[in-house]
Design an enzyme around this catalytic site. Structure first.
Site, PDB file in Angstrom:
ATOM      1  N   ASP A 124     -79.645 -32.230   1.348  1.00  0.00           N
ATOM      2  CA  ASP A 124     -78.254 -31.905   1.054  1.00  0.00           C
ATOM      3  C   ASP A 124     -77.387 -32.316   2.247  1.00  0.00           C
ATOM      4  O   ASP A 124     -77.865 -32.962   3.176  1.00  0.00           O
ATOM      5  CB  ASP A 124     -78.104 -30.424   0.690  1.00  0.00           C
ATOM      6  CG  ASP A 124     -78.558 -29.491   1.802  1.00  0.00           C
ATOM      7  OD1 ASP A 124     -78.648 -29.919   2.986  1.00  0.00           O
ATOM      8  OD2 ASP A 124     -78.822 -28.314   1.500  1.00  0.00           O
ATOM      9  N   MET A 125     -76.144 -31.898   2.242  1.00  0.00           N
ATOM     10  CA  MET A 125     -75.228 -32.289   3.320  1.00  0.00           C
ATOM     11  C   MET A 125     -75.585 -31.667   4.665  1.00  0.00           C
ATOM     12  O   MET A 125     -75.059 -32.081   5.687  1.00  0.00           O
ATOM     13  CB  MET A 125     -73.795 -31.935   2.932  1.00  0.00           C
ATOM     14  CG  MET A 125     -73.400 -32.672   1.679  1.00  0.00           C
ATOM     15  SD  MET A 125     -71.756 -33.320   1.520  1.00  0.00           S
ATOM     16  CE  MET A 125     -71.009 -33.389   3.061  1.00  0.00           C
TER      17      MET A 125
END
Length: 140
Positions: free
Chosen positions: A14-15
Site C-alpha cells: 500500500d502507500m
C-alpha cells in the site's frame, strides 16, 4: 512441513510500503501448491483426473506487517486429511529476523471439476497426502 519463500513486490504494498492484507491469501495458495508439488501431488495430475480442490474456509491472523522487498518464508503444514477434504496451516516469517508475521489456515474440499460435486480421493492421491499430515502448534 514445507517452506516456500516469496519476496514482497512493490505492487503488493500500500502507500505505506506494507503488504496489503489480501496478498496473504495468494501467498497461502502458492505455498500450498508448492507443498503438494514437493510431496509429488500436482494440481495438473489431479485436474487430469477431473479433481480440483476449492477453498471452503480461509483465515489469517496478522501479527506484524510485511514490507516491500522483505523475503518471507511460509511454513506450510498439512494438518488434517480425509478422502473428501484437507486442512493446511501456515506460519509466515520474515527471513531476515524470523519474526512471525502471520498465521493462517485453509480448508479445501475435493470436487469433480466437470460436475461440481464433492468426490473422494483415490489412493493415488490420498496415500501421499495422508502420509504428509503433521501436527503444527498454531502459535509458535
Amino acid at each position: 512441513m514445507y517452506i516456500a519463500s516469496i519476496n514482497v513486490r512493490f505492487y503488493e504494498t500500500d502507500m505505506m510500503g506494507i503488504a496489503h492484507h489480501s496478498n496473504h491469501f495468494r501467498w497461502f495458495e502458492m505455498a500450498r501448491i508448492e507443498f503438494l508439488r514437493h510431496i509429488g501431488v500436482t494440481l495438473g495430475a489431479m485436474m487430469k483426473e477431473d479433481i480440483v480442490f476449492p477453498i471452503m474456509n480461509v483465515s489469517c491472523e496478522y501479527k506484524e506487517p510485511a514490507r516491500f522487498d522483505d523475503i518471507i518464508n511460509i511454513e506450510t503444514y498439512l494438518v488434517k486429511m480425509t478422502r473428501a477434504q484437507m486442512v493446511f496451516r501456515y506460519r509466515m516469517r520474515r527471513a531476515s529476523d524470523g519474526v512471525l508475521l502471520a498465521t493462517g489456515e485453509t480448508k479445501n474440499a475435493f470436487m469433480s471439476q466437470s460436475t461440481g460435486k464433492i468426490v473422494r480421493l483415490d489412493d493415488i492421491f490420498y496415500k501421499p497426502l495422508v502420509a504428509a499430515v503433521e501436527v503444527m502448534d498454531y502459535d509458535r
